[in-house]
Design a protein around this motif. Sequence first.
Motif, PDB file in Angstrom:
ATOM      1  N   ARG A  30       0.833  -1.203   0.000  1.00 46.00           N
ATOM      2  CA  ARG A  30       0.000   0.000   0.000  1.00 46.00           C
ATOM      3  C   ARG A  30       0.874   1.262   0.000  1.00 46.00           C
ATOM      4  O   ARG A  30       0.648   2.197  -0.777  1.00 46.00           O
ATOM      5  N   GLU A  31       1.893   1.275   0.868  1.00 45.45           N
ATOM      6  CA  GLU A  31       2.788   2.432   0.931  1.00 45.45           C
ATOM      7  C   GLU A  31       3.584   2.567  -0.368  1.00 45.45           C
ATOM      8  O   GLU A  31       3.769   3.672  -0.889  1.00 45.45           O
ATOM      9  N   TRP A  32       4.063   1.437  -0.877  1.00 42.73           N
ATOM     10  CA  TRP A  32       4.827   1.453  -2.127  1.00 42.73           C
ATOM     11  C   TRP A  32       3.981   1.995  -3.272  1.00 42.73           C
ATOM     12  O   TRP A  32       4.459   2.799  -4.088  1.00 42.73           O
ATOM     13  N   ALA A  33       2.730   1.585  -3.339  1.00 39.92           N
ATOM     14  CA  ALA A  33       1.840   2.009  -4.427  1.00 39.92           C
ATOM     15  C   ALA A  33       1.594   3.512  -4.393  1.00 39.92           C
ATOM     16  O   ALA A  33       1.525   4.168  -5.436  1.00 39.92           O
ATOM     17  N   GLN A  34       1.475   4.057  -3.180  1.00 37.67           N
ATOM     18  CA  GLN A  34       1.262   5.503  -3.054  1.00 37.67           C
ATOM     19  C   GLN A  34       2.468   6.283  -3.557  1.00 37.67           C
ATOM     20  O   GLN A  34       2.331   7.333  -4.187  1.00 37.67           O
ATOM     21  N   GLN A  35       3.659   5.753  -3.298  1.00 40.51           N
ATOM     22  CA  GLN A  35       4.885   6.430  -3.722  1.00 40.51           C
ATOM     23  C   GLN A  35       5.131   6.299  -5.218  1.00 40.51           C
ATOM     24  O   GLN A  35       5.764   7.160  -5.835  1.00 40.51           O
TER      25      GLN A  35
END
Length: 247
Positions: free
Chosen positions: A89-94
């Motif tokens: 989830r964090e990776w996708a936002q970045q």
Amino acid sequence: MSDLEEAIEALRLAANGKNELTANTYFRWQLNTQHPSVAEILILFGSWQIALERAGIGHVRVAFTKSDIIEALRAAKEELEPFTSATYREWAQQHQAPSLTDIVHQFNSWQQALSEAEILKERVQEMERRIIESLLEAQETLPVLTSQTYTKWAVGKNRPTVATIARRYGSWSNALEIIGIDQPRKRWTEEEVLRVLQEAADELDVLTISHYQQFSMGRDVPSIGVITALFGSWSNAVMIVLNQRQS
């Protein structure tokens, strides 16, 4: 005009040129008119957000194909350790990649997406590799390889646990057999077997063969075959244990 076209037209009228429209606002606008109700719109489109997207209202979500998502998942898997839905989830936002919502929308579940991206298969293969390497290394290091000696050896080494090995192969013994590691032969005495059965009876609600097999997973305990060979049958062994507990 079809029902879909009528609903889209009503949404655009209610939005009145604005780039947002809540279900509440539409509900108040629609009262005392012949336009489709909120409930009818939801039945037609499945969700309020999808209805707005079809009507061109608000921020239209980027549509990711299954191929886009699989590519993103594989790229994230290469960069992330550990690779979980939370870290993704964090990776996708970045990376402006497909969100978890996009993934579930296309694949119905996170697990199904991983399966189609062949990441679950990779995970299983990686775990098998770690188990095999750990057991072979432990065999080289330890005088005798049992579940107990392995557990002590593995502490602090970030190795698969006995429970993990037993889940993957069905039992500790099966794992050793499949990998080709000779198991130390132990001659169980009646007293030792009864002591193990007493311990099992203390932990289990009912001392049945299936419950004992669950109890034995990952433990160096006598097999059902050893017990029946010593006492003639499983029932005989259990009867002796029960009699000892009552006396």
